[in-house]
Motif scaffolding. Structure first.
Motif, mmCIF file in Angstrom:
data_model
loop_
_atom_site.group_PDB
_atom_site.id
_atom_site.type_symbol
_atom_site.label_atom_id
_atom_site.label_comp_id
_atom_site.label_asym_id
_atom_site.label_seq_id
_atom_site.Cartn_x
_atom_site.Cartn_y
_atom_site.Cartn_z
ATOM 1 N N ASP A 141 0.827 -1.206 0.000
ATOM 2 C CA ASP A 141 0.000 0.000 0.000
ATOM 3 C C ASP A 141 0.864 1.260 0.000
ATOM 4 O OD1 ASP A 141 -2.560 1.112 -0.165
ATOM 5 O OD2 ASP A 141 -2.629 1.510 1.986
ATOM 6 N N GLY A 142 2.042 1.147 -0.672
ATOM 7 C CA GLY A 142 2.998 2.253 -0.670
ATOM 8 C C GLY A 142 3.261 2.823 -2.047
ATOM 9 N N PHE A 143 4.280 3.663 -2.101
ATOM 10 C CA PHE A 143 4.576 4.454 -3.292
ATOM 11 C C PHE A 143 6.032 4.274 -3.732
ATOM 12 C CE2 PHE A 143 1.316 6.624 -0.855
ATOM 13 C CZ PHE A 143 0.398 7.044 -1.800
ATOM 14 N N CYS A 144 6.302 4.732 -4.953
ATOM 15 C CA CYS A 144 7.676 4.785 -5.457
ATOM 16 C C CYS A 144 7.931 6.157 -6.071
ATOM 17 C CB CYS A 144 7.909 3.709 -6.517
ATOM 18 S SG CYS A 144 9.536 3.807 -7.314
ATOM 19 N N LEU A 145 9.095 6.702 -5.769
ATOM 20 C CA LEU A 145 9.594 7.907 -6.440
ATOM 21 C C LEU A 145 10.777 7.491 -7.296
ATOM 22 C CD1 LEU A 145 9.994 10.904 -7.063
ATOM 23 C CD2 LEU A 145 11.263 11.111 -4.894
ATOM 24 N N LEU A 146 10.627 7.601 -8.617
ATOM 25 C CA LEU A 146 11.693 7.266 -9.566
ATOM 26 C C LEU A 146 12.314 8.558 -10.091
ATOM 27 C CD1 LEU A 146 13.291 5.560 -11.617
ATOM 28 C CD2 LEU A 146 11.230 5.430 -13.022
ATOM 29 N N ILE A 147 13.624 8.689 -9.919
ATOM 30 C CA ILE A 147 14.358 9.857 -10.402
ATOM 31 C C ILE A 147 15.368 9.398 -11.444
ATOM 32 C CG2 ILE A 147 15.829 11.811 -9.775
ATOM 33 C CD1 ILE A 147 14.785 11.582 -6.918
ATOM 34 N N HIS A 148 15.375 10.034 -12.605
ATOM 35 C CA HIS A 148 16.311 9.605 -13.652
ATOM 36 C C HIS A 148 16.849 10.808 -14.429
ATOM 37 C CE1 HIS A 148 13.972 10.174 -17.451
ATOM 38 N NE2 HIS A 148 12.939 10.100 -16.646
ATOM 39 N N GLY A 149 17.980 10.580 -15.067
ATOM 40 C CA GLY A 149 18.555 11.602 -15.940
ATOM 41 C C GLY A 149 20.064 11.568 -15.973
ATOM 42 N N PRO A 150 20.657 12.176 -16.989
ATOM 43 C CA PRO A 150 22.109 12.308 -17.090
ATOM 44 C C PRO A 150 22.598 13.457 -16.216
ATOM 45 C CG PRO A 150 21.078 13.391 -18.941
ATOM 46 C CD PRO A 150 19.964 12.797 -18.134
ATOM 47 N N HIS A 151 23.912 13.651 -16.179
ATOM 48 C CA HIS A 151 24.447 14.775 -15.421
ATOM 49 C C HIS A 151 25.522 15.490 -16.233
ATOM 50 C CE1 HIS A 151 28.340 12.937 -13.643
ATOM 51 N NE2 HIS A 151 27.882 12.062 -14.506
ATOM 52 N N VAL A 152 25.794 16.731 -15.843
ATOM 53 C CA VAL A 152 26.796 17.557 -16.514
ATOM 54 C C VAL A 152 27.452 18.442 -15.465
ATOM 55 C CG1 VAL A 152 25.091 19.358 -17.062
ATOM 56 C CG2 VAL A 152 27.190 19.170 -18.436
ATOM 57 N N GLY A 153 28.717 18.731 -15.649
ATOM 58 C CA GLY A 153 29.427 19.596 -14.716
ATOM 59 C C GLY A 153 29.540 21.021 -15.229
ATOM 60 N N ILE A 154 29.748 21.932 -14.300
ATOM 61 C CA ILE A 154 30.057 23.320 -14.653
ATOM 62 C C ILE A 154 31.036 23.857 -13.609
ATOM 63 C CG2 ILE A 154 28.007 24.189 -13.445
ATOM 64 C CD1 ILE A 154 27.916 26.456 -15.567
ATOM 65 N N THR A 155 32.125 24.453 -14.072
ATOM 66 C CA THR A 155 33.150 24.959 -13.163
ATOM 67 C C THR A 155 32.765 26.335 -12.627
ATOM 68 O OG1 THR A 155 34.418 26.124 -14.872
ATOM 69 C CG2 THR A 155 34.903 23.769 -14.552
ATOM 70 N N LYS A 156 33.535 26.799 -11.664
ATOM 71 C CA LYS A 156 33.302 28.127 -11.095
ATOM 72 C C LYS A 156 33.496 29.225 -12.131
ATOM 73 C CE LYS A 156 34.520 27.022 -6.308
ATOM 74 N NZ LYS A 156 35.451 27.278 -5.183
ATOM 75 N N GLU A 157 34.254 28.917 -13.185
ATOM 76 C CA GLU A 157 34.480 29.888 -14.270
ATOM 77 C C GLU A 157 33.414 29.774 -15.352
ATOM 78 O OE1 GLU A 157 37.124 28.030 -12.935
ATOM 79 O OE2 GLU A 157 37.474 29.823 -11.700
ATOM 80 N N GLY A 158 32.510 28.808 -15.218
ATOM 81 C CA GLY A 158 31.417 28.683 -16.181
ATOM 82 C C GLY A 158 31.687 27.740 -17.328
ATOM 83 N N GLN A 159 32.731 26.917 -17.255
ATOM 84 C CA GLN A 159 32.993 25.958 -18.331
ATOM 85 C C GLN A 159 32.089 24.744 -18.160
ATOM 86 O OE1 GLN A 159 37.042 24.534 -18.629
ATOM 87 N NE2 GLN A 159 36.664 23.485 -20.575
ATOM 88 N N VAL A 160 31.273 24.479 -19.153
ATOM 89 C CA VAL A 160 30.336 23.364 -19.114
ATOM 90 C C VAL A 160 31.038 22.097 -19.607
ATOM 91 C CG1 VAL A 160 28.153 22.457 -20.006
ATOM 92 C CG2 VAL A 160 28.372 24.894 -19.446
ATOM 93 N N GLY A 161 30.787 20.988 -18.929
ATOM 94 C CA GLY A 161 31.426 19.718 -19.281
ATOM 95 C C GLY A 161 32.663 19.430 -18.459
ATOM 96 N N LYS A 162 32.999 20.335 -17.547
ATOM 97 C CA LYS A 162 34.115 20.159 -16.615
ATOM 98 C C LYS A 162 33.607 20.457 -15.214
ATOM 99 C CE LYS A 162 37.694 19.718 -19.594
ATOM 100 N NZ LYS A 162 38.720 18.650 -19.565
#
Length: 305
Positions: free
Chosen positions: A147-168
């Motif tokens: 009589d309970g529930f499930c929370l499914l969380i999915h997806g890829p991830h990406v980094g961003i540096t303090k200088e704003g470089q995406v993918g690092k």
């Protein structure tokens, strides 16, 4: 012999379907009953994020400039838990299920929700693809409290540096500013080699010692033109991966929704990893609720924005 992604998923499902979080990782439902745990999910959110850094205005602006629609993990958890509270989800009747990358940075979001709801059933592998497949989802559904529930969380991830470089991204204890997500970037480079005409033909793409990465490379193939035309390839890459993963997750949920007990919430989006001393972010792209009969009854995404 060339194996299709479907065959790969089926094979991985037989080996990874019953992967669960290690004993002691998070708060088990049993411990909560024995110890007289009465803390609500919303109270747990406040407790979890009271131990983490405050929001950094500079990082917040940087992330939201590169990923419009992103919100901090703190805001995400607060809004998700508030919505699910109204439907009856609580720490003692909810099983968390995730399909996130194997990278340790993907554990940040996962662990935050484990600290709220308890143990996690893992469906994911490299880049966040649901390699446990239909078998894994079926096993997970059987583990949902009665009589309970499930929370499914999915997806890829990406980094961003303090200088704003995406993918690092900066990583704790490592001087090198590292690729993030490494699996996704390797697949992107493989795809670029094909679209640019410089790829080396090899029969080893399906070798079982690296079959998950081989599958990621195949599953990203339809997005060659899209990534090639992107203004910022690294910024577009996680969205292409998400679209590929979303098709798989939707198929897996539709196949296994007969095993849903009281309800299933599916949260999909992009994890955005920042430096170790700042909050991570999430761009929610889907938040659907299925009832006990497996019917999609509500799109809750607007409430997260």
């Amino acid at each position: 012999m060339k194996l299709s992604p479907a065959v790969i998923t089926l094979f991985v499902a037989t080996t990874e379907a019953f992967t669960v979080a290690p004993t002691g990782h998070g708060t088990s439902k049993i411990n909560m009953i024995i110890n007289g745990e009465t803390e609500t999910a919303s109270e747990k959110v406040a407790s979890v994020f009271s131990k983490l850094p405050e929001e950094n205005a500079v990082v917040d602006k940087l992330v939201k400039t590169n990923f419009p629609g992103a919100i901090s993990n703190k805001d995400l958890a607060t809004r998700v838990v508030g919505l699910l509270d109204e439907k009856g989800f609580n720490p003692s009747n909810t099983l968390l299920c995730t399909s996130l990358c194997a990278d340790e940075l993907a554990r940040v979001l996962e662990d935050e929700f484990v600290d709220i709801y308890g143990n996690n059933f893992n469906l994911g592998g490299l880049s966040g693809f649901p390699f446990a497949g239909n078998t894994g989802f079926g096993a997970m559904a059987a583990h949902i409290p009665d009589d309970g529930f499930c929370l499914l969380i999915h997806g890829p991830h990406v980094g961003i540096t303090k200088e704003g470089q995406v993918g690092k991204v900066e990583r704790s204890g490592i001087a090198l500013v590292d690729n993030c997500c490494g699996s996704a970037i390797a697949a992107s480079n493989y795809l670029k080699g094909i679209t640019d005409g410089g790829a080396t033909i090899t029969p080893k793409i399906q070798q079982f010692t690296d079959f998950q990465q081989g599958a990621v490379q195949e599953l990203i193939l339809p997005f060659g033109k899209r990534l090639g035309r992107a203004e910022n390839r690294m910024r577009e890459l996680p969205y292409a991966l998400y679209d590929s993963q979303e098709a798989l997750v939707t198929d897996i949920v539709n196949t296994g929704k007969g095993g849903i007990k009281k309800g299933l919430a599916v949260l999909g989006g992009i994890q955005i990893n920042t430096s170790p001393d700042t909050l991570d972010y999430f761009h929610p792209l889907k938040f659907d609720y299925y009832d006990s009969d497996g019917n999609l009854v509500e799109n809750m995404l607007p409430y997260l924005r």
